[in-house]
Structure formats: structure tokens, C-alpha cells
Design an enzyme around this catalytic site. Structure first.
Site, PDB file in Angstrom:
ATOM      1  N   ARG B  31       0.844  -1.197   0.000  1.00 60.06           N
ATOM      2  CA  ARG B  31       0.000   0.000   0.000  1.00 60.06           C
ATOM      3  C   ARG B  31       0.877   1.244   0.000  1.00 60.06           C
ATOM      4  NH1 ARG B  31      -1.721   1.622   5.947  1.00 60.06           N
ATOM      5  NH2 ARG B  31      -0.268   0.346   7.118  1.00 60.06           N
ATOM      6  N   SER B  58      -4.927   5.055   5.358  1.00 56.09           N
ATOM      7  CA  SER B  58      -4.720   3.604   5.352  1.00 56.09           C
ATOM      8  C   SER B  58      -4.597   3.050   3.941  1.00 56.09           C
ATOM      9  CB  SER B  58      -5.892   2.909   6.046  1.00 56.09           C
ATOM     10  OG  SER B  58      -5.996   3.340   7.375  1.00 56.09           O
ATOM     11  N   GLU B  85     -18.704   3.039   0.086  1.00 57.85           N
ATOM     12  CA  GLU B  85     -17.926   2.280  -0.899  1.00 57.85           C
ATOM     13  C   GLU B  85     -18.693   2.066  -2.203  1.00 57.85           C
ATOM     14  OE1 GLU B  85     -18.524   1.280   2.224  1.00 57.85           O
ATOM     15  OE2 GLU B  85     -16.570   1.486   3.212  1.00 57.85           O
ATOM     16  N   HIS B 135      -5.111  -3.742   2.816  1.00 57.11           N
ATOM     17  CA  HIS B 135      -5.387  -4.642   3.947  1.00 57.11           C
ATOM     18  C   HIS B 135      -5.941  -5.951   3.404  1.00 57.11           C
ATOM     19  CE1 HIS B 135      -4.751  -0.761   5.657  1.00 57.11           C
ATOM     20  NE2 HIS B 135      -4.809  -1.209   6.891  1.00 57.11           N
TER      21      HIS B 135
END
Lengths: 327, 337
Positions: B31, B58, B85, B135
Site C-alpha cells: 500500500r 490507510s 464504498e 489490507h
């Protein structure tokens, strides 16, 4: 004339659904008058250059009413023939069950999963605002168009309608204008037992302008659209009270007309009720001519081309953007 | 719109890639590697518009060339989509359809489910949207099973016309980003790790092969086994291969950052990369069923077909068998079959 313009949409839709023995006639019959107010008098588009960059964007979020869109594209002069309409829902046709992205014939996005078209429309209006902020100058504004969307009860029941309407209100997307086909019917019947939100209050709380009109009164809708265009700081929801399957003596206002052909007998009496004397798939020349947007579209497009060439001269540093957008 | 890239784009990217190879080789989460790539791509392409569903820090979607897009500041190029989302993805589709802008948007891989239908429509419409999913496994650790993706990559890989990249280090991440940006008719997802991953040494030829989706990092004509992995598990097969080599057992090593792309290669390339007759051990810390197109009945997939748990990542990797010891054990079992 308004009545004929709307009935041309209704009967192309009725006849195509009947020929396919499948499809959704209720929504096109109910929204035909709204379509006249928008497509005949407001929508800026060019059927001979469907990808003209500064065209208004139109999204049919309630995509099951695909025949409404196909009728409009055929009537206003896109490369979508009466044969294509007769092939509605057939293998390999340009007229699948739900609209599928095809910029060459004016279909701006794929819709059918309810509510997502509204999401696409918010994205389009956001893109317009972002590009305008980047490239428009005090004297020359090459990016300047509206985004319009048609929505049904189902679109507003889906959770995504909350996500994107909330976003659109926060961002004050004033060039987004949505028409809510408020017919009170979804597939299982009258929505009063499963969808009783106060939609006006709901959208006002999102920072939208909300206008309520009779969705069969074209003059009232033209006034509403004018008010919507005036409001530059908020998106507008025009709640249009309509009758699903408008014109069908036995099926109007019922869920029976949502997703099934009317049937030969009902079509016969619907023709009588609406005063439409023409054969299936036959559109009188005068009505075709009245619907055709070829000249107006070309003229708006040409004016914009002139503006763009002026823009490229005055702001040469931005020329690469002009080239991109023109392409 | 023309959607053309700047004339010197390819050359600039080559230079960027060279700099990554000569630069400092510290461990970095993919990431974070993605953010390093965005520093390059966003600076080069003003039409590239970022965003995240409330996980900017994140998802690492905010580059050095990013500025906030706010209601009163539409000239910004990074969008705060909020916790939305599905809405984000449908709105990104709308932006891309409008033309003039190229969006990318991030969330955790596990919340791709919320956006699923809009991802599907991007693939169906053949529009080259870019979805950043970080993640990417139980490797995210303590947040636990509600936040740990298991079956997600299977459903993404099962979606027609969607390329899903799960890069192992900064070089593969750069290629994945470049492929996403060059794409004209296929959306891409970038599946990125929360945890740090080591830099992988490669030859120029190997780097040139990354875009094919799967490629050999090590090849022997008399290999006893082929080890295959994606993303964070590549390091496991690399160290397992070393341990096998110490015992005189030769293993071919395949990095598979994009299974979808690999399947689209010629049969000869696929067979050259993964010898069909060779026993295969595949390691990926996600549901195993993605891989059955590559395996025979005797082959082994080390995956995770149950929900995860809340614990430090290293303990979870241990518990679910993503360790060098377990890879070595399974490899030996397979060779002895």
C-alpha cells in the site's frame, strides 16, 4: 402536439414489448410526458455527434424502462432504426433488455441495477464541476452542461441512493437535475406497505432543491426545469406524480403493467383511449420531424466548436486539454 | 475524449522504474509502494483523480501531487468520498464515463463487497476504472475477521473483464499501476498489503515479464517442484526454495501478481512458466479456490478457507500455516507423492 409526441414514445414502447413478448411498458407509458418536457425542450445533445463533449448527460437510472430511452434515441435521430426497435431484447440487437453503454447511439451508461444510475449521474455532475473549475475562464466556458437522470421508486429504495444523494448535496452539484417517477408502484404492488419515506424532506435534508409537479402536465414540468436550472448551488429533485402504464384502461396504476406486455386486446383499447390511430411501429412523418434533433444538435455543437477554437487561441497553455476533450 | 497519455509517458515510467531499482531497498508495504507510485503518476497525469472511502491514510491514496477536493474547492484532485464504498464506485464509474478525468478510489479489500455491483458494472461496461484495495489478508491482524478478506479475491477473479493485481513489492506494484493506467477497456483492482514486504531481486528480463501476470523468478530444467505465490506470500516460497536448495532439491519459483492476466497468455508461455507435469505448491493467504485452474488433483494450495481471527498478524500467519516451515513441509510431502 405534446400529446402526440408523448404517445409516439408510449406506442413504440408498447409495440416493442409486445413484439418481444417481454419487457416493461409501464414506466415508458408513465414517464413519456416527462420525457417530452426534458428531451424536446431542454436536453442539449447532437444525434449526429453523440460524443460531443459538452452535451448534456442523460442517465436512465430506472433502466427497466429501456424502451423509453430507445424510443427517444430513435425519434431524435440517433443511429437506432425502427428495425432496431423491432429487435428489442433479441440476441445481438442494439436494444437489449436494459440499456447497455453505447456512446455511438447515445447510451451514456449501463443501468438496470436500481439506484446505480443515480450514482453514475452524480459522478458525471461532479466531473463536470471539476473540469469547469480547471478549464473555464471568466470570458470562455467550454465546460458547461447539465446532467439529468430519471429515477423510480426502486432507485430511491436502494441504499446507494442515500450514499450518492448525500454526497451530491454536500458538494452542491447544482447542474444535476433528477426526475423522480413517483408512481407509487413497484413489482410487488402498491409501495405504501414498504416505502413511506417523506422523499421531499429526505432530499431537502441532503441539501437538494425539491420541486413537486404533476408528471403529466408538461407546462408545469417546463417551469420546474427552469427553476432547477436557476439553482446553481444545489442539485434538484423534481418529484413527478405519475400513473404507471398511463393510458391503459384496465392496467394503468397497477403493478400488472410494470414488467409484462399489455396484450393485444389491451393494446387495442389503449390506442382508442389515447387517440393513437397508427399501426404498430408506425410514426407519422410530422411527429418524427417534430422530434428530430439533428439540426438543433448540430447548431449547438457548432457554436461550441467555435468557442473551443477561440479558447485554444486565447489560452494556448491549456491547448493540450482542448485536444483531449475534442478527441 | 481522446484519453491519450503524454508523449513522454512511457519513457518517464521507464526512468521511474529504473530509479526504484537503484534506490534504497527497504521493506515496504505494497500500500505504501502504491503511494510511491502515485507520487509519480499523479504528478505526470493531472487527469488522475484519487479518493478513498474515509481511509485516505490507510489506503495511501494521497500522493505528493494530491490536493483536497472540497465542495468549495473543485480544483482539488483527491476526493473525500466518505464511508460510501458502493456510492464511491458508482460515482467513479460516472466520472470515467463523463470523460476528461481518470479516477482511482480506495477502501479495504473486505469492503469491496459493499461496492461489488458497481465493480461488476465497470467490467461489463468495459471502462478502465482503478480500484485500490488495501489490507488484503489476515495479515492486517488485530482488526479481526470482520476486516479480513477471505473469499473476495475469488469473486473478483471470477468477474469477466477484470484484472486483479496482488503485487509482492514496489516493482510489481509499479507495473500493476502502469497496466491499470494504460488499460483502455478493462478495469483493474490493486490488492495491497498492510504489512511490510521485502524487495525482490530480479533480472531485467524478469521485470519485462511482470506485465504478463505470472513469471519465473527461478528456473531449473530438473526442478522437483514449482512453487507459486502472489503478494505477501512470495517471500515464503522464496525462502522455502532456498531451504530446499540447501538440501539439494531444486524448485522453480513463479511470482503470480495477476492470475487473470496470466490466463490470457499463450499456452506456450503458460506451460513454459509452469510445467504442467511438475508438482505445484501454491501459497496465497486468501481462499484457495482461485487456483484450481492451475492445479492437478495431487497439487497443493496453502490458502485460508475459513474466517480469520483477531490477533497480531505474525501469530495469525503462524496459526493459518503461512510460514516457511509449513511451506517447506508441504513442498516435501508433494515431492514424495
Amino acid at each position: 402536439m405534446h400529446k402526440d409526441l408523448a404517445n409516439a414514445i408510449r406506442f413504440l414502447s408498447i409495440d416493442a414489448v409486445q413484439a418481444a413478448k417481454s419487457g416493461h411498458p409501464g414506466m415508458p407509458m408513465g414517464m413519456a410526458d416527462i420525457a417530452v418536457a426534458l428531451w424536446k425542450y431542454n436536453l442539449k445533445h447532437n444525434p449526429s455527434n453523440p460524443t460531443w463533449f459538452n452535451r448534456d448527460r442523460f442517465v436512465l437510472s430506472n433502466g427497466h424502462g429501456s424502451m423509453l430511452l430507445y424510443s427517444l434515441l430513435h425519434l431524435t435521430g440517433y443511429n437506432l432504426s425502427i428495425e432496431d426497435i423491432k429487435n428489442f431484447r433479441q440476441l445481438g440487437s442494439k436494444t437489449p433488455g436494459h440499456p447497455e453503454l453505447d456512446l455511438d447511439i447515445g447510451i451514456e451508461t449501463t443501468t438496470g441495477p436500481l439506484g446505480q444510475g443515480l450514482g453514475n449521474a452524480v459522478g458525471m455532475a461532479l466531473a463536470e464541476k471539476m473540469l469547469a473549475a480547471r478549464f473555464n475562464k471568466a470570458d470562455l466556458s467550454p465546460i458547461d452542461h447539465f446532467t439529468y437522470a430519471f429515477l423510480g421508486d426502486g432507485c430511491l429504495m436502494e441504499g446507494i441512493s442515500h450514499e450518492v444523494s448525500s454526497f451530491a448535496g454536500t458538494h452542491g452539484l447544482g447542474k444535476l437535475i433528477c426526475f423522480y417517477d413517483q408512481n407509487g408502484i413497484s413489482i410487488d404492488g402498491e409501495i405504501s406497505d414498504w416505502f413511506t419515506d417523506n422523499t421531499v424532506q429526505r432530499f431537502e435534508s441532503y441539501n437538494w432543491q425539491v420541486i413537486e409537479v404533476d408528471g403529466h402536465n408538461i407546462e408545469a414540468m417546463l417551469d420546474a426545469i427552469a427553476i432547477a436550472k436557476e439553482e446553481s448551488a444545489k442539485p434538484t429533485l423534481i418529484c413527478c406524480k405519475t400513473t404507471i402504464g398511463f393510458g391503459s384502461p384496465n392496467k394503468a396504476g397497477t403493478s400488472g403493467v410494470h414488467g409484462s406486455p399489455l396484450g393485444e386486446d389491451e393494446i387495442e383499447i389503449t390506442r382508442k383511449q389515447l387517440g393513437w390511430e397508427h399501426e404498430p411501429f408506425e410514426i407519422p412523418e410530422q411527429i418524427s420531424a417534430e422530434w428530430n434533433n439533428y439540426e438543433e444538435g448540430n447548431s449547438s455543437n457548432t457554436q461550441w466548436d467555435d468557442l473551443m477554437s477561440e479558447y485554444s487561441k486565447v489560452y494556448p497553455a491549456r491547448a493540450f486539454i482542448a485536444a483531449k476533450i475534442n478527441g | 475524449m481522446a484519453n491519450e497519455l503524454p508523449e513522454d509517458f512511457n519513457h518517464s515510467f521507464e526512468t521511474f522504474l529504473e530509479n526504484l531499482q537503484t534506490g534504497e531497498k527497504k521493506d515496504v508495504a505494497t500500500r505504501k509502494a502504491s503511494e510511491i507510485c502515485l507520487d509519480f503518476f499523479c504528478e505526470k497525469l493531472p487527469e488522475l483523480i484519487g479518493g478513498s472511502a474515509d481511509l485516505k491514510g490507510s489506503n495511501n491514496t494521497f500522493s505528493k501531487a494530491s490536493t483536497d477536493l472540497l465542495p468549495q474547492k473543485p480544483e482539488g484532485n483527491h476526493i473525500f468520498w466518505g464511508v460510501r464504498e458502493f456510492g464511491m464506485t458508482a460515482m467513479m464509474n460516472g466520472m470515467l464515463l463523463h470523460g476528461g478525468l481518470k479516477p482511482y478510489g480506495g477502501t479495504f479489500l473486505v469492503f469491496m463487497d459493499y461496492a461489488r455491483n458497481a465493480v461488476r458494472l465497470a467490467a461489463l461496461m468495459e471502462i478502465p476504472n482503478i480500484f485500490v484495495y488495501t489490507h488484503d489478508s489476515i495479515g492486517l491482524g488485530e482488526d479481526g475477521p470482520t476486516h479480513q478478506p477471505i473469499e473476495h479475491l475469488v469473486t473478483l477473479r471470477a468477474t469477466p473483464n477484470l484484472n486483479n493485481w496482488r503485487p509482492a513489492d514496489v516493482i510489481e506494484t509499479a507495473i500493476a499501476w502502469n497496466e491499470s493506467i494504460l488499460s483502455k477497456a478493462t478495469p483493474h483492482s490493486l490488492i495491497l498489503s498492510r504489512q511490510n514486504l521485502p524487495y525482490v531481486q530480479r533480472t531485467q528480463e524478469q521485470i519485462q515479464s511482470i506485465h504478463k501476470g505470472g513469471y519465473l523468478l527461478s528456473k531449473h530444467d530438473d526442478a522437483a517442484i514449482t512453487l507459486i505465490a502472489s503478494g505477501s506470500e512470495l517471500q515464503l516460497i522464496l525462502s522455502a526454495a532456498e531451504a530446499l536448495a540447501a538440501e539439494g532439491i531444486k524448485a522453480n519459483i513463479v511470482s503470480m501478481p495477476c492470475l487473470d492476466k496470466f490466463y490470457s497468455q499463450s499456452e506456450s508461455y503458460r506451460n513454459e512458466t509452469i510445467a504442467p507435469s511438475s508438482p505445484k505448491l501454491i501459497v496465497e493467504a486468501l481462499h484457495s479456490s482461485s487456483w484450481h485452474g492451475l492445479t492437478n488433483l495431487n497439487d497443493t494450495v496453502i490458502g485460508i478457507d475459513t474466517f480469520g481471527e483477531s490477533a497480531p498478524a505474525s501469530e495469525l500467519m503462524q496459526k493459518f500455516g503461512f510460514t516457511e516451515e509449513n511451506v517447506l513441509l508441504e513442498a516435501k510431502k508433494l515431492i514424495q507423492k
